[in-house]
Scaffold this motif. Structure first.
Motif, PDB file in Angstrom:
ATOM      1  N   ARG A 143      10.673   7.190  -8.894  1.00 35.31           N
ATOM      2  CA  ARG A 143      10.015   6.453  -9.968  1.00 35.31           C
ATOM      3  C   ARG A 143      10.766   6.696 -11.265  1.00 35.31           C
ATOM      4  O   ARG A 143      11.103   7.838 -11.585  1.00 35.31           O
ATOM      5  N   GLU A 144      11.021   5.626 -11.995  1.00 38.16           N
ATOM      6  CA  GLU A 144      11.577   5.771 -13.329  1.00 38.16           C
ATOM      7  C   GLU A 144      10.446   6.242 -14.226  1.00 38.16           C
ATOM      8  O   GLU A 144       9.410   5.594 -14.310  1.00 38.16           O
ATOM      9  N   GLY A 145      10.616   7.385 -14.855  1.00 37.42           N
ATOM     10  CA  GLY A 145       9.584   7.991 -15.686  1.00 37.42           C
ATOM     11  C   GLY A 145       9.511   9.480 -15.397  1.00 37.42           C
ATOM     12  O   GLY A 145      10.286  10.021 -14.614  1.00 37.42           O
ATOM     13  N   THR A 146       8.549  10.151 -16.013  1.00 41.30           N
ATOM     14  CA  THR A 146       8.477  11.606 -15.906  1.00 41.30           C
ATOM     15  C   THR A 146       7.631  12.113 -14.754  1.00 41.30           C
ATOM     16  O   THR A 146       7.685  13.292 -14.439  1.00 41.30           O
ATOM     17  N   THR A 147       6.835  11.258 -14.123  1.00 34.43           N
ATOM     18  CA  THR A 147       6.010  11.716 -13.002  1.00 34.43           C
ATOM     19  C   THR A 147       6.073  10.721 -11.852  1.00 34.43           C
ATOM     20  O   THR A 147       6.284   9.530 -12.049  1.00 34.43           O
ATOM     21  N   VAL A 148       5.870  11.254 -10.651  1.00 27.01           N
ATOM     22  CA  VAL A 148       5.822  10.436  -9.440  1.00 27.01           C
ATOM     23  C   VAL A 148       4.818  11.099  -8.505  1.00 27.01           C
ATOM     24  O   VAL A 148       4.646  12.322  -8.544  1.00 27.01           O
ATOM     25  N   ALA A 149       4.134  10.310  -7.707  1.00 29.37           N
ATOM     26  CA  ALA A 149       3.152  10.840  -6.758  1.00 29.37           C
ATOM     27  C   ALA A 149       3.139   9.960  -5.521  1.00 29.37           C
ATOM     28  O   ALA A 149       3.685   8.846  -5.520  1.00 29.37           O
ATOM     29  N   ALA A 150       2.495  10.443  -4.469  1.00 25.59           N
ATOM     30  CA  ALA A 150       2.427   9.692  -3.212  1.00 25.59           C
ATOM     31  C   ALA A 150       1.742   8.338  -3.387  1.00 25.59           C
ATOM     32  O   ALA A 150       1.996   7.415  -2.622  1.00 25.59           O
ATOM     33  N   ASN A 151       0.897   8.201  -4.404  1.00 31.37           N
ATOM     34  CA  ASN A 151       0.216   6.926  -4.647  1.00 31.37           C
ATOM     35  C   ASN A 151       0.719   6.220  -5.904  1.00 31.37           C
ATOM     36  O   ASN A 151       0.127   5.253  -6.344  1.00 31.37           O
ATOM     37  N   SER A 152       1.821   6.724  -6.487  1.00 28.81           N
ATOM     38  CA  SER A 152       2.344   6.148  -7.724  1.00 28.81           C
ATOM     39  C   SER A 152       3.868   6.304  -7.760  1.00 28.81           C
ATOM     40  O   SER A 152       4.392   7.211  -8.386  1.00 28.81           O
ATOM     41  N   TYR A 153       4.565   5.412  -7.051  1.00 25.22           N
ATOM     42  CA  TYR A 153       6.025   5.459  -6.998  1.00 25.22           C
ATOM     43  C   TYR A 153       6.561   4.038  -6.971  1.00 25.22           C
ATOM     44  O   TYR A 153       5.823   3.086  -6.734  1.00 25.22           O
ATOM     45  N   GLU A 154       7.873   3.892  -7.226  1.00 23.11           N
ATOM     46  CA  GLU A 154       8.482   2.561  -7.243  1.00 23.11           C
ATOM     47  C   GLU A 154       9.158   2.215  -5.930  1.00 23.11           C
ATOM     48  O   GLU A 154       9.149   1.075  -5.511  1.00 23.11           O
TER      49      GLU A 154
END
Length: 113
Positions: free
Chosen positions: A61-72
């Protein structure tokens, strides 16, 4: 329905010129199940790429955080991702997380010359 064609080359916009960049150096990075910034923000970044050497899938993910339910995008083992080569380059941080265990990722960043 008909098509419209521009036959006047004087009115055709000039495409953007490619940016000069260095070749970049790959760096091996261990990605775990904890979100981490794999590539820090860099105002001089031309583009970036990731190769997942495995064994786990990683989520980007472009940005400072990524999660199993919030990725690109997912990047399975053995796959390569290259940022869009255009004049609209992303210069912010890129974060990753492994879906399980630890994955080895080759991170490459090219900068403007």
């Amino acid at each position: 329905m008909g098509a419209i064609y521009n036959l006047n080359p004087a009115s055709v916009p000039t495409p953007p010129q490619p940016l000069a960049r260095n070749a970049g150096t790959p760096v091996s990075t261990a990605i775990t199940t904890t979100s981490s910034v794999a590539l820090a923000a860099n105002a001089n970044r031309a583009n970036y790429s990731f190769y997942n050497a495995g064994p786990a899938t990683i989520l980007l993910r472009e940005g400072t955080t990524v999660a199993a339910n919030s990725y690109e995008r997912p990047l399975p083992p053995g796959f390569h991702f290259h940022s869009e080569p255009s004049s609209y380059r992303y210069t912010g941080p890129v974060s990753m997380i492994a879906t399980s265990g630890t994955a080895t990722v080759m991170v490459t960043e090219s900068t403007l010359i």
